[in-house]
Design an enzyme around this catalytic site. Structure first.
Site, PDB file in Angstrom:
ATOM      1  N   ARG A  74      -2.263  26.069  21.959  1.00  0.00           N
ATOM      2  CA  ARG A  74      -1.994  27.493  22.243  1.00  0.00           C
ATOM      3  C   ARG A  74      -3.172  28.272  21.704  1.00  0.00           C
ATOM      4  O   ARG A  74      -3.460  28.232  20.503  1.00  0.00           O
ATOM      5  CB  ARG A  74      -0.695  27.941  21.571  1.00  0.00           C
ATOM      6  CG  ARG A  74      -0.549  29.459  21.566  1.00  0.00           C
ATOM      7  CD  ARG A  74       0.826  29.923  21.195  1.00  0.00           C
ATOM      8  NE  ARG A  74       1.761  29.693  22.282  1.00  0.00           N
ATOM      9  CZ  ARG A  74       2.964  30.252  22.368  1.00  0.00           C
ATOM     10  NH1 ARG A  74       3.374  31.090  21.439  1.00  0.00           N
ATOM     11  NH2 ARG A  74       3.767  29.981  23.380  1.00  0.00           N
ATOM     12  N   HIS A  81       0.659  30.205  31.230  1.00  0.00           N
ATOM     13  CA  HIS A  81       1.711  29.616  30.386  1.00  0.00           C
ATOM     14  C   HIS A  81       2.526  28.649  31.257  1.00  0.00           C
ATOM     15  O   HIS A  81       3.688  28.901  31.569  1.00  0.00           O
ATOM     16  CB  HIS A  81       2.580  30.733  29.806  1.00  0.00           C
ATOM     17  CG  HIS A  81       3.400  30.313  28.621  1.00  0.00           C
ATOM     18  ND1 HIS A  81       3.346  29.043  28.070  1.00  0.00           N
ATOM     19  CD2 HIS A  81       4.304  31.008  27.860  1.00  0.00           C
ATOM     20  CE1 HIS A  81       4.184  28.989  27.040  1.00  0.00           C
ATOM     21  NE2 HIS A  81       4.765  30.153  26.891  1.00  0.00           N
ATOM     22  N   GLN A  84       6.134  27.285  30.184  1.00  0.00           N
ATOM     23  CA  GLN A  84       7.207  28.271  30.314  1.00  0.00           C
ATOM     24  C   GLN A  84       7.671  28.363  31.759  1.00  0.00           C
ATOM     25  O   GLN A  84       8.867  28.386  32.042  1.00  0.00           O
ATOM     26  CB  GLN A  84       6.718  29.641  29.816  1.00  0.00           C
ATOM     27  CG  GLN A  84       7.754  30.737  29.945  1.00  0.00           C
ATOM     28  CD  GLN A  84       8.956  30.508  29.041  1.00  0.00           C
ATOM     29  OE1 GLN A  84       8.816  30.301  27.843  1.00  0.00           O
ATOM     30  NE2 GLN A  84      10.157  30.522  29.608  1.00  0.00           N
ATOM     31  N   ASP A 129       8.346  40.456  31.164  1.00  0.00           N
ATOM     32  CA  ASP A 129       7.720  39.985  29.927  1.00  0.00           C
ATOM     33  C   ASP A 129       7.223  41.210  29.161  1.00  0.00           C
ATOM     34  O   ASP A 129       7.191  42.319  29.704  1.00  0.00           O
ATOM     35  CB  ASP A 129       6.551  39.029  30.281  1.00  0.00           C
ATOM     36  CG  ASP A 129       5.886  38.414  29.050  1.00  0.00           C
ATOM     37  OD1 ASP A 129       6.528  38.362  27.973  1.00  0.00           O
ATOM     38  OD2 ASP A 129       4.724  37.975  29.161  1.00  0.00           O
ATOM     39  N   CYS A 166      10.764  35.229  29.292  1.00  0.00           N
ATOM     40  CA  CYS A 166      10.236  34.076  28.554  1.00  0.00           C
ATOM     41  C   CYS A 166      10.527  34.156  27.061  1.00  0.00           C
ATOM     42  O   CYS A 166      10.514  33.139  26.386  1.00  0.00           O
ATOM     43  CB  CYS A 166       8.733  33.947  28.797  1.00  0.00           C
ATOM     44  SG  CYS A 166       7.816  35.437  28.376  1.00  0.00           S
ATOM     45  N   ARG A 202      12.916  24.730  28.000  1.00  0.00           N
ATOM     46  CA  ARG A 202      11.566  24.403  27.532  1.00  0.00           C
ATOM     47  C   ARG A 202      11.555  22.966  26.981  1.00  0.00           C
ATOM     48  O   ARG A 202      10.641  22.186  27.245  1.00  0.00           O
ATOM     49  CB  ARG A 202      11.125  25.366  26.412  1.00  0.00           C
ATOM     50  CG  ARG A 202      10.875  26.799  26.845  1.00  0.00           C
ATOM     51  CD  ARG A 202       9.639  26.926  27.709  1.00  0.00           C
ATOM     52  NE  ARG A 202       8.425  26.435  27.070  1.00  0.00           N
ATOM     53  CZ  ARG A 202       7.653  27.137  26.237  1.00  0.00           C
ATOM     54  NH1 ARG A 202       7.955  28.394  25.958  1.00  0.00           N
ATOM     55  NH2 ARG A 202       6.561  26.609  25.719  1.00  0.00           N
TER      56      ARG A 202
END
Ligand code: CP
Ligand code: NVA
Length: 301
Positions: free
Chosen positions: A102, A129, A132, A220, A260, A288
């Site tokens: 990340r 991402h 996700q 988001d 998310c 996830r």
């Protein structure tokens, strides 16, 4: 599939195969069936940004598959003192069997994959991402039974989530409508990919137009990790881009809401909408774990 760097690199068929495997792993987990396919394998997890879901789900996922995971905080690695990612990749390739990273720049993740000799998984960059979005697609398919032909809508910042949702949504046959304020549109490489899908893709700055007849509404945060200094300006720019009851009135009946997480109630989503869709939002968070186990098995098994 050697790495998972961004969904633009993955075919629609590969995405569906991962979702099928994730469904199977979820079923096995719920029925106490052990699946130690990564016995003796180690995943190195490099974090240059904070995380709750990504860190815990990858670590637990490796453990459930019989392997182990190492948390590598960037401030504790030499990477934090300037050791090139190209060297870090070649060193870690001698010790571990896969890397999850990340970080900020997508180029760093691509360099890790290029210089290392082990699978690399993108656990979020400023650009993408993918893990996700695989969990999002898995959840939507669980609730709706299919992906193909659904109307998917994203409201808000044209950020890493928007970029990845456009790629994943279009590749799995959904119609994708995005509403972003001018100046906050998704990345140009993603938009040019999306334009090739013709009417299946729509970009607008009118949230109600994007949400019309939607089967899924996604949002988001307005300020992503690393954009904290711009928060006040962004809050101003995103006025009118909130997922609330008025917006959902134009969506299809039985419309799902996805986020998310982490969510900022009162900003991109109201507390009322969040709580009335909390079941599907936390299923999304749970998925996830299952979908990343599928990715780990596929890349490292
Ligand atoms: N959604 C997500 O990636 O959460 P974390 O930042 O907690 O990992
Ligand atoms: N766009 C958000 C996603 C967090 C999971 C961020 O990058 O901070």
């Amino acid at each position: 599939m050697k790495h998972l760097l961004k969904l633009l690199d993955v075919t629609g068929e590969e995405i569906i195969e991962l979702l099928n495997l994730a469904d199977q792993l979820k079923y096995e987990r719920k029925h106490g069936i052990e699946h130690a396919c990564l016995k003796g394998k180690t995943l190195g997890m490099i974090f240059q940004k904070a995380s709750t879901r990504t860190r815990v789900s990858f670590e637990v996922g490796m453990y459930q598959l019989g392997g182990s995971a190492l948390f590598l905080g960037a401030n504790d690695l030499q990477i934090g003192r300037g050791e090139p990612v190209e060297d870090t990749a070649r060193v870690l390739s001698r010790y571990v069997d896969g890397i999850m990273i990340r970080t900020f720049k997508q180029a760093e993740v691509e360099a890790l994959a290029e210089y290392g000799s082990i699978p690399v998984i993108n656990g979020l960059t400023d650009f993408a991402h993918p893990c996700q979005v695989l969990a999002d697609l898995m959840t939507i398919r669980e609730y709706k039974g299919v992906l193909e032909g659904l109307n998917f809508c994203y409201i808000g910042d044209g950020n890493n989530m928007a970029n990845s949702l456009i790629a994943g949504g279009l590749k799995t046959g959904m119609r994708v409508s995005i509403a972003c304020p001018k100046g906050y549109e998704p990345d140009e490489t993603v938009l040019s990919f999306a334009r090739a899908y013709g009417d299946q893709f729509k970009l607008t700055d009118v949230p109600a137009d994007a949400a019309a007849n939607a089967d899924v509404v996604y949002t988001d945060v307005w300020a992503s990790m690393g954009q904290e200094a711009e928060k006040a300006a962004r809050e101003k720019a995103f006025q009118g881009y909130q997922v609330n009851d008025a917006l959902l009135a134009s969506a299809a009946s039985g419309c799902m809401v996805q986020h998310c997480l982490p969510a900022h109630r009162g900003e991109e989503i109201t507390a009322e909408v969040f709580e009335s869709h909390a079941g599907e939002i936390f299923d999304e968070a749970e998925n996830r774990l299952h979908v990343q186990k599928a990715v780990l098995k596929r890349l490292m098994g």
